[in-house]
Design an enzyme around this catalytic site. Structure first.
Site, PDB file in Angstrom:
ATOM      1  N   HIS A  15      45.928 -34.557 155.045  1.00  0.00           N
ATOM      2  CA  HIS A  15      47.245 -34.591 155.712  1.00  0.00           C
ATOM      3  C   HIS A  15      47.623 -33.157 156.080  1.00  0.00           C
ATOM      4  CE1 HIS A  15      51.518 -36.294 156.090  1.00  0.00           C
ATOM      5  NE2 HIS A  15      51.570 -35.044 156.515  1.00  0.00           N
ATOM      6  N   HIS A  17      49.326 -30.468 159.238  1.00  0.00           N
ATOM      7  CA  HIS A  17      49.961 -30.179 160.527  1.00  0.00           C
ATOM      8  C   HIS A  17      49.459 -28.831 161.008  1.00  0.00           C
ATOM      9  CE1 HIS A  17      53.049 -33.357 159.918  1.00  0.00           C
ATOM     10  NE2 HIS A  17      52.880 -33.043 158.650  1.00  0.00           N
ATOM     11  N   LYS A 101      49.384 -43.337 162.335  1.00  0.00           N
ATOM     12  CA  LYS A 101      50.432 -42.819 161.464  1.00  0.00           C
ATOM     13  C   LYS A 101      51.741 -43.548 161.729  1.00  0.00           C
ATOM     14  CE  LYS A 101      52.658 -39.931 158.827  1.00  0.00           C
ATOM     15  NZ  LYS A 101      52.454 -38.696 158.111  1.00  0.00           N
ATOM     16  N   HIS A 138      54.318 -42.427 156.388  1.00  0.00           N
ATOM     17  CA  HIS A 138      55.421 -41.600 155.884  1.00  0.00           C
ATOM     18  C   HIS A 138      56.393 -42.577 155.251  1.00  0.00           C
ATOM     19  CE1 HIS A 138      58.084 -37.977 155.878  1.00  0.00           C
ATOM     20  NE2 HIS A 138      58.928 -38.954 155.573  1.00  0.00           N
ATOM     21  N   HIS A 176      51.873 -38.132 150.947  1.00  0.00           N
ATOM     22  CA  HIS A 176      52.724 -37.192 150.216  1.00  0.00           C
ATOM     23  C   HIS A 176      53.686 -37.898 149.262  1.00  0.00           C
ATOM     24  CE1 HIS A 176      55.187 -38.204 153.667  1.00  0.00           C
ATOM     25  NE2 HIS A 176      54.621 -37.336 154.458  1.00  0.00           N
ATOM     26  N   ASP A 249      49.962 -31.606 153.485  1.00  0.00           N
ATOM     27  CA  ASP A 249      51.184 -31.644 154.299  1.00  0.00           C
ATOM     28  C   ASP A 249      51.660 -30.234 154.629  1.00  0.00           C
ATOM     29  OD1 ASP A 249      53.206 -32.725 155.803  1.00  0.00           O
ATOM     30  OD2 ASP A 249      54.500 -33.193 154.108  1.00  0.00           O
TER      31      ASP A 249
END
Ligand code: NCD
Ligand code: ZN
Length: 348
Positions: A15, A17, A101, A138, A176, A249
């Protein structure tokens, strides 16, 4: 006395970004120096909704890699109320997309285009289940009436538990996780359900948001939780459960966007991700579980080969810079200006 070292199979970050453009170029080398592969989050503006967009983004990521770096970006597509079921077939055919996602609309940074009503995505979930692609979730309800610290637990009851029954063969990663409720759900769930855990949720509780004043660089979503919840996460990783694996994350934002009257959510940890997990696992006497968590459980869950390379973790403290360059701006990393107890060496 020799310095303690740990030799681990090369890990994966399930995970991550990395943004785009100059920000991408600034942060990607940190992940590529530690991880063989990462599952790249699709919450760009505009979001990465189609396989074609994901392939284009993947090329930009590969182009931004430093020379002679081996790193494989794995892609996830952003679900909207309008994602067509046949996107699943295109995603699978690409060979580069691991799943889709689910951002509940408005749940987090750049989630405005997310899913408003879960039944809108039933057709695409049906096709994912048939074709074996994974739903990355999420897991927070967005109703402003719900206490922000309860949003994960309430999402599990209201949305995720029923969804995992309705689509009983769908592969699901609750991303997460931050609460005992999530640990209990994932460890007790049917086969095909797993979770990722970030370094910050293992290392910090919600007091870290308010130590001596308000701390925007400790603000992420799902928000840090109570000490009891943090301990539940630590106890869960100590079991060595194959359902739990590494997903940082790491979510970079410019300093100006964090240090603001309405600072955005996201903690940047890629500069020291594996080192921070090593600290967390060491502090709970679970270093022997680190390799499974970081390098095996995720690959096994996704049906990917485990990496064959190695990384070395050396127990030598180093000082984290107060900021890193981030395009025209700067980026404040987790532990800025403080020390970290481990450092990483790539074993070529
Ligand atoms: C992420 C981001 O900035 O993209 N922020 C965060 O707090 N984790 C979005 C997300 O994963 O929720
Ligand atoms: Zn994220």
């Amino acid at each position: 006395m020799t310095t303690p070292t740990l030799l681990l199979r090369e890990p994966d970050d399930f995970h991550l970004h990395v943004r785009d453009g100059a920000a991408l170029a600034a942060v990607l080398p940190f992940s590529a120096a530690r991880f063989a592969r990462a599952l790249i989050m699709p919450n760009l503006i505009p979001p990465v909704c189609t396989t074609a967009q994901a392939l284009a983004y993947r090329s930009r990521i590969l182009s931004a890699l430093p020379a002679d770096t081996r790193f494989t970006p794995l892609m996830s597509l952003y679900l909207t109320d309008h994602t067509p079921a046949h996107e699943v077939d295109r995603a699978l055919a690409s060979g580069c997309v691991l799943g889709f996602k689910l951002y509940p609309a408005g749940a987090t940074t750049h989630a405005e285009a997310g899913v408003t009503t879960i039944s809108c995505i039933y057709p695409v979930l049906e096709r994912m289940q048939e074709m074996g692609l994974t739903l990355q979730v999420h897991g927070e309800l967005t109703d402003p009436a719900i206490d922000v610290f309860d949003r994960e637990a309430r999402f599990i009851d209201a949305v995720l538990a029923p969804l995992s029954e309705r689509f009983a063969r769908l592969r699901i990663v609750l991303e997460h996780i931050t609460t005992r409720a999530a640990v209990d759900f994932v460890l007790g769930a049917r086969a095909g359900v797993a979770a990722t855990i970030t370094p910050q949720h293992l290392l910090l509780n919600r007091n870290a948001l308010f130590t001596g004043g308000i701390r925007p660089h400790h603000y992420c979503l799902p928000v840090l939780k109570s000490e009891a919840n943090r301990q539940a996460l630590c106890a869960a990783v100590r079991t060595g459960s194959p359902r739990l694996f590494l997903g940082t994350d790491s979510a970079p934002h410019a300093r100006s966007a964090k240090e603001s009257g309405c600072g955005c959510a996201g903690i940047f940890s890629a500069h020291a991700a594996l080192e921070l997990y090593a600290e967390a696992f060491e502090s709970i006497g679970a270093l022997e579980q680190l390799e499974g968590f970081a390098a095996e459980h995720g690959a096994d869950f996704y049906g990917l080969p485990r990496n064959s390379g190695r990384v070395r973790l050396v127990k030598e403290p180093w000082s984290v810079p107060s900021a890193y360059p981030f395009g025209e701006e700067e980026l404040v990393p987790l532990r800025a200006g403080e020390r970290i107890g481990w450092r990483v060496e790539r074993d070529e």
